[in-house]
Design a protein around this motif. Sequence first.
Motif, PDB file in Angstrom:
ATOM      1  N   PRO A  14      -0.035 -14.889 -10.878  1.00 25.45           N
ATOM      2  CA  PRO A  14       0.166 -13.845 -11.099  1.00 25.45           C
ATOM      3  C   PRO A  14      -0.322 -12.731  -9.656  1.00 25.45           C
ATOM      4  CG  PRO A  14      -1.386 -14.745 -12.452  1.00 25.45           C
ATOM      5  CD  PRO A  14      -0.843 -15.798 -11.536  1.00 25.45           C
ATOM      6  N   CYS A  15      -0.852 -13.453  -8.751  1.00 31.99           N
ATOM      7  CA  CYS A  15      -0.692 -12.765  -7.218  1.00 31.99           C
ATOM      8  C   CYS A  15       0.304 -12.511  -6.751  1.00 31.99           C
ATOM      9  CB  CYS A  15      -1.739 -13.430  -6.526  1.00 31.99           C
ATOM     10  SG  CYS A  15      -3.636 -13.691  -6.914  1.00 31.99           S
ATOM     11  N   GLU A  16       1.351 -13.459  -6.889  1.00 31.56           N
ATOM     12  CA  GLU A  16       2.495 -13.462  -6.352  1.00 31.56           C
ATOM     13  C   GLU A  16       3.369 -12.474  -7.075  1.00 31.56           C
ATOM     14  OE1 GLU A  16       3.460 -15.157  -3.326  1.00 31.56           O
ATOM     15  OE2 GLU A  16       1.286 -15.553  -3.404  1.00 31.56           O
ATOM     16  N   PHE A  17       3.304 -12.467  -8.077  1.00 31.69           N
ATOM     17  CA  PHE A  17       4.078 -11.492  -9.345  1.00 31.69           C
ATOM     18  C   PHE A  17       3.689 -10.119  -8.403  1.00 31.69           C
ATOM     19  CE2 PHE A  17       4.535 -14.751 -12.529  1.00 31.69           C
ATOM     20  CZ  PHE A  17       5.814 -14.933 -12.257  1.00 31.69           C
ATOM     21  N   ALA A  18       2.398 -10.047  -8.369  1.00 29.31           N
ATOM     22  CA  ALA A  18       1.695  -8.559  -8.099  1.00 29.31           C
ATOM     23  C   ALA A  18       2.361  -8.144  -6.695  1.00 29.31           C
ATOM     24  CB  ALA A  18       0.395  -8.600  -8.087  1.00 29.31           C
ATOM     25  N   LYS A  19       2.405  -9.032  -5.671  1.00 23.46           N
ATOM     26  CA  LYS A  19       2.928  -8.782  -4.260  1.00 23.46           C
ATOM     27  C   LYS A  19       4.316  -8.582  -4.394  1.00 23.46           C
ATOM     28  CE  LYS A  19       0.867 -12.738  -2.685  1.00 23.46           C
ATOM     29  NZ  LYS A  19       0.446 -13.547  -1.643  1.00 23.46           N
ATOM     30  N   LEU A  20       5.123  -9.118  -5.285  1.00 22.94           N
ATOM     31  CA  LEU A  20       6.495  -9.084  -5.017  1.00 22.94           C
ATOM     32  C   LEU A  20       6.801  -7.704  -6.010  1.00 22.94           C
ATOM     33  CD1 LEU A  20       7.699 -12.429  -6.207  1.00 22.94           C
ATOM     34  CD2 LEU A  20       8.172 -11.365  -4.070  1.00 22.94           C
ATOM     35  N   PHE A  21       5.981  -7.264  -7.028  1.00 23.19           N
ATOM     36  CA  PHE A  21       6.080  -5.975  -7.609  1.00 23.19           C
ATOM     37  C   PHE A  21       6.109  -4.886  -6.575  1.00 23.19           C
ATOM     38  CE2 PHE A  21       4.262  -2.556  -9.812  1.00 23.19           C
ATOM     39  CZ  PHE A  21       5.372  -1.914 -10.701  1.00 23.19           C
ATOM     40  N   GLN A  23       6.057  -4.796  -3.250  1.00 22.16           N
ATOM     41  CA  GLN A  23       6.957  -4.734  -2.317  1.00 22.16           C
ATOM     42  C   GLN A  23       8.406  -4.443  -2.783  1.00 22.16           C
ATOM     43  OE1 GLN A  23       7.269  -8.841  -1.054  1.00 22.16           O
ATOM     44  NE2 GLN A  23       5.065  -9.025  -0.300  1.00 22.16           N
ATOM     45  N   ASP A  24       8.883  -4.716  -3.967  1.00 25.00           N
ATOM     46  CA  ASP A  24      10.074  -4.207  -4.479  1.00 25.00           C
ATOM     47  C   ASP A  24       9.971  -2.625  -4.838  1.00 25.00           C
ATOM     48  OD1 ASP A  24      12.616  -4.640  -5.908  1.00 25.00           O
ATOM     49  OD2 ASP A  24      11.390  -4.002  -7.680  1.00 25.00           O
ATOM     50  N   LYS A  25       8.751  -2.116  -4.935  1.00 29.56           N
ATOM     51  CA  LYS A  25       8.619  -0.645  -5.375  1.00 29.56           C
ATOM     52  C   LYS A  25       8.395   0.026  -4.194  1.00 29.56           C
ATOM     53  CE  LYS A  25       9.235  -1.054  -9.866  1.00 29.56           C
ATOM     54  NZ  LYS A  25      10.535  -0.859 -10.258  1.00 29.56           N
ATOM     55  N   GLY A  26       8.252  -0.828  -2.956  1.00 23.52           N
ATOM     56  CA  GLY A  26       8.152  -0.044  -1.556  1.00 23.52           C
ATOM     57  C   GLY A  26       6.466   0.545  -1.279  1.00 23.52           C
ATOM     58  N   PHE A  27       5.782  -0.362  -2.003  1.00 26.75           N
ATOM     59  CA  PHE A  27       4.330   0.309  -1.802  1.00 26.75           C
ATOM     60  C   PHE A  27       3.599  -0.720  -0.987  1.00 26.75           C
ATOM     61  CE2 PHE A  27       4.850   2.323  -5.892  1.00 26.75           C
ATOM     62  CZ  PHE A  27       4.295   3.472  -5.876  1.00 26.75           C
ATOM     63  N   PRO A  28       3.049  -0.265   0.269  1.00 27.78           N
ATOM     64  CA  PRO A  28       2.352  -1.204   1.332  1.00 27.78           C
ATOM     65  C   PRO A  28       0.893  -1.394   0.677  1.00 27.78           C
ATOM     66  CG  PRO A  28       2.513   1.284   2.138  1.00 27.78           C
ATOM     67  CD  PRO A  28       3.420   1.133   0.698  1.00 27.78           C
ATOM     68  N   TYR A  29       0.296  -2.683   1.212  1.00 29.77           N
ATOM     69  CA  TYR A  29      -0.795  -2.829   0.464  1.00 29.77           C
ATOM     70  C   TYR A  29      -1.536  -3.606   1.633  1.00 29.77           C
ATOM     71  CZ  TYR A  29       1.773  -7.344  -0.574  1.00 29.77           C
ATOM     72  OH  TYR A  29       2.625  -8.177  -0.593  1.00 29.77           O
ATOM     73  N   GLU A  30      -2.900  -3.729   1.492  1.00 29.35           N
ATOM     74  CA  GLU A  30      -3.638  -4.464   2.274  1.00 29.35           C
ATOM     75  C   GLU A  30      -4.137  -5.948   1.133  1.00 29.35           C
ATOM     76  OE1 GLU A  30      -8.070  -4.765   4.407  1.00 29.35           O
ATOM     77  OE2 GLU A  30      -7.535  -2.970   3.202  1.00 29.35           O
ATOM     78  N   LEU A  31      -3.868  -6.988   2.102  1.00 30.46           N
ATOM     79  CA  LEU A  31      -3.995  -8.344   1.091  1.00 30.46           C
ATOM     80  C   LEU A  31      -5.422  -8.815   1.558  1.00 30.46           C
ATOM     81  CD1 LEU A  31      -2.562 -10.144  -0.808  1.00 30.46           C
ATOM     82  CD2 LEU A  31      -1.796 -11.469   1.208  1.00 30.46           C
ATOM     83  N   LYS A  32      -6.206  -9.056   0.703  1.00 30.29           N
ATOM     84  CA  LYS A  32      -7.729 -10.076   0.969  1.00 30.29           C
ATOM     85  C   LYS A  32      -7.456 -11.223   0.074  1.00 30.29           C
ATOM     86  CE  LYS A  32     -10.312  -5.822   2.393  1.00 30.29           C
ATOM     87  NZ  LYS A  32     -11.663  -5.307   2.258  1.00 30.29           N
TER      88      LYS A  32
END
Length: 79
Positions: A14-21, A23-32
Motif C-alpha cells: 500500500p505504501c508503493e501504491f500511495a507513492k505512485l498515486f 507522483q501520478d497526480k503531481g504532489f510532492p511529498y516527504e518520505l519517512k
Amino acid sequence: MKNITIYTQPDCPPCEFAKLFLQDKGFPYELKDIQKDANAKKELINKYQSYTTPTFVIEGKVITGFDLEQLQQALGFTN
C-alpha cells in the motif's frame, strides 16, 4: 502546494501504491521510512498515534492506511 508527509516502510505494497498515486497526480511529498529512521517511528507512534503504514500527514490531517477517498478529500479533489 500542500505539505504532505508519508510514513512508510520497505515491503509495504500500500505504501508503493500511495507513492505512485501522489507522483501520478503531481504532489510532492516527504518520505519517512520508519525502519531506517527510529525518530520517524517514534514520531508516527507518539505524535500521530499510528502503528500503520502508510500513514499520511497532509496539512496536519492524519490518514492511516491507503484510503483513497480520504486521501482525495484531503488533497482537494472534487467529485
